[in-house]
Design an enzyme around this catalytic site. Structure first.
Site, PDB file in Angstrom:
ATOM      1  N   CYS A   7     103.650 -31.886  44.876  1.00 40.15           N
ATOM      2  CA  CYS A   7     104.965 -31.477  44.750  1.00 40.15           C
ATOM      3  C   CYS A   7     104.853 -30.085  44.268  1.00 40.15           C
ATOM      4  O   CYS A   7     104.475 -29.801  43.165  1.00 40.15           O
ATOM      5  CB  CYS A   7     105.967 -32.272  44.049  1.00 40.15           C
ATOM      6  SG  CYS A   7     107.594 -31.462  43.844  1.00 40.15           S
ATOM      7  N   ASP A  33     116.689 -56.429  64.018  1.00 35.47           N
ATOM      8  CA  ASP A  33     116.971 -55.158  64.484  1.00 35.47           C
ATOM      9  C   ASP A  33     115.861 -54.505  64.993  1.00 35.47           C
ATOM     10  O   ASP A  33     114.680 -54.275  64.516  1.00 35.47           O
ATOM     11  CB  ASP A  33     117.525 -54.201  63.225  1.00 35.47           C
ATOM     12  CG  ASP A  33     117.737 -53.061  63.684  1.00 35.47           C
ATOM     13  OD1 ASP A  33     117.734 -52.689  64.863  1.00 35.47           O
ATOM     14  OD2 ASP A  33     118.184 -52.011  62.795  1.00 35.47           O
TER      15      ASP A  33
END
Length: 447
Positions: free
Chosen positions: A229, A357
């Protein structure tokens, strides 16, 4: 063992004998019966086992199989669940049907992410092997952080266990744990100064500390790689075990190096190199030798429904389980490396074990397939219209398409395909249905 668990065990054993001998089945139903009679049966069955839990979104079955092949060269009493029946019922079946040869057997078990906690409630594992976490069956798991929490709920019940985790997956470094953690991953040597981002629509790329988009020195695929990061300094942990080179990536052969040791597997896909690395890491922690690992990798035995090749008359049917976009994309990449002629099939179901799904197929790279090269695409399963339409939008000439809702009808089409080889991509229950149909038609011999 209590009277209730004794009755439950006997009932499970009897039902397994009947189902396996007369109906070619029995991977989960015996455990379902035993578990219903005694919900605490694992407390009795799992006593005195040294347990290794393999869990995560993708790669559980092959990783478990590889670990099993390695440890059986050192240990003579090992329990496992080779069919991928990884929920509580299937795991109870594995224990019910295991014939103990020693006072303390070893159990190498693939465990569904949502079932880790219930297993750990009764059996405290010595090791957890964590493969990866991607979006998968969101109706069951939700987002990746919800999935990881389900795993953590189990890990918290076993603070003395050692965790063998994929160090290229940032999520596995997002929580502080009391456990000893050992990380494995792909080497980024020579790329320490590179700064890249994951492709658009990649999940799991937000820094768990500050929610800034993470950057990478290298990316193997999806969100896996040497992450850091740039905003808060969160970065990848040191890797104890590393893939240091990949020499060959073909659909039926992979040559690679781990910590400088060369290995060969008779299956393809970069994702399977991760599975090999995970197996190598836990085997190393358990004192398995390099020679024993090499022998395990070289077995020409395909795993249940995972690049498993079945001869149907003069055709070679390569069955590959698919269940989420990241996994399917890796399968597509592997298929694209095949220089021979092949046809393609996709069997899409939407049962509970598949995930009800099916919208995930729209997040996979169907457009990358070489439709000019593929002479025939067979679509099937209970949601055949969904997957047929997905191929149409991706650019398939629909004159090349055959629809078959029922698995039996699909099997009848196999001898008619125009190529010797066909890749069959199938969701979990479609894969089970296909294997059963091939057994019933004599193409697979039931062990």
């Amino acid at each position: 063992m209590t009277f209730k668990s004794s009755i439950a065990t006997l009932t499970g054993k009897t039902s397994y004998f009947i189902l396996s001998k007369f109906f070619n089945g029995g991977s989960s139903y015996p455990g379902k019966i035993a578990y219903k009679i005694d919900p605490d049966i694992l407390q009795s069955l799992g006593r005195n086992y040294d347990l290794v839990i393999v869990t995560g979104t993708n790669g559980k079955t092959l990783t478990t199989s590889l670990i099993n092949k390695m440890v059986t060269q050192k240990y003579d009493d090992v329990l496992t669940n080779p069919t991928g029946s990884n929920m509580i019922q299937g795991i109870v079946t594995s224990f019910v049907t295991h014939h103990k040869k020693s006072k303390r057997p070893l159990a190498i078990l693939e465990v569904d992410e949502a079932n880790v906690e219930i297993i750990c409630k009764y059996i405290k594992p010595k090791y957890f092997v964590l493969t990866n976490i991607f979006r998968d069956q969101m109706d069951r798991y939700g987002e990746i952080y919800t999935t990881y929490k389900k795993i953590l709920d189990g890990i918290k019940l076993a603070p003395d266990a050692t965790i063998i985790a994929n160090g290229d997956a940032a999520i596995f470094s997002s929580k502080k744990l009391p456990n000893k953690v050992v990380y494995y991953g792909f080497s980024s040597k020579g790329h320490e100064n590179d700064d890249i981002k994951a492709p658009t629509n990649t999940d799991g790329v937000l820094c768990p500390n500050c929610n800034h988009i993470m950057h990478y020195h290298t990316i193997s695929y999806a969100n896996l790689g040497s992450y850091f990061c740039p905003n808060c300094g969160f970065k990848q942990n040191d890797l104890k075990y590393q893939v240091t080179n990949i020499k060959t990536l073909l659909p039926n052969k992979t040559e690679f190096e781990i910590d400088g040791h060369p290995f060969t597997m008779n299956i393809g896909g970069k994702y399977n190199v991760y599975n090999a690395l995970a197996a190598y890491a836990i085997a190393s922690e358990m004192g398995i030798s390099i020679d024993q690992m090499e022998k395990a990798f070289s077995y020409d035995e395909k795993v249940f429904g995972r690049q498993e090749t079945i001869a149907v008359d003069d055709k070679n049917v390569n069955i590959i389980l698919v269940k989420n976009p990241v996994g399917l994309n890796q399968v597509i990449e592997t298929i694209l490396s095949d220089t021979s002629d092949y046809s393609l099939a996709f069997l899409l179901n939407a049962n509970y074990a598949d995930g009800i799904d099916t919208s995930w197929i729209w997040d996979a790279n169907f457009e990358d397939l070489d439709y000019d090269k593929i002479p025939l695409v067979i679509t099937g399963g209970k949601r055949v219209k969904d997957v047929t339409y997905r191929f149409k939008i991706a650019g398939l000439n629909m004159d090349k398409n055959i629809e078959t809702v029922e698995i039996e009808d699909f099997v009848k089409q196999i001898p008619k395909i125009p190529t010797k080889k066909i890749y069959v991509l199938a969701t979990y229950t479609a894969m089970l249905g296909l294997r059963k149909a091939l057994i019933d038609n004599g193409y697979i011999k039931q062990k």
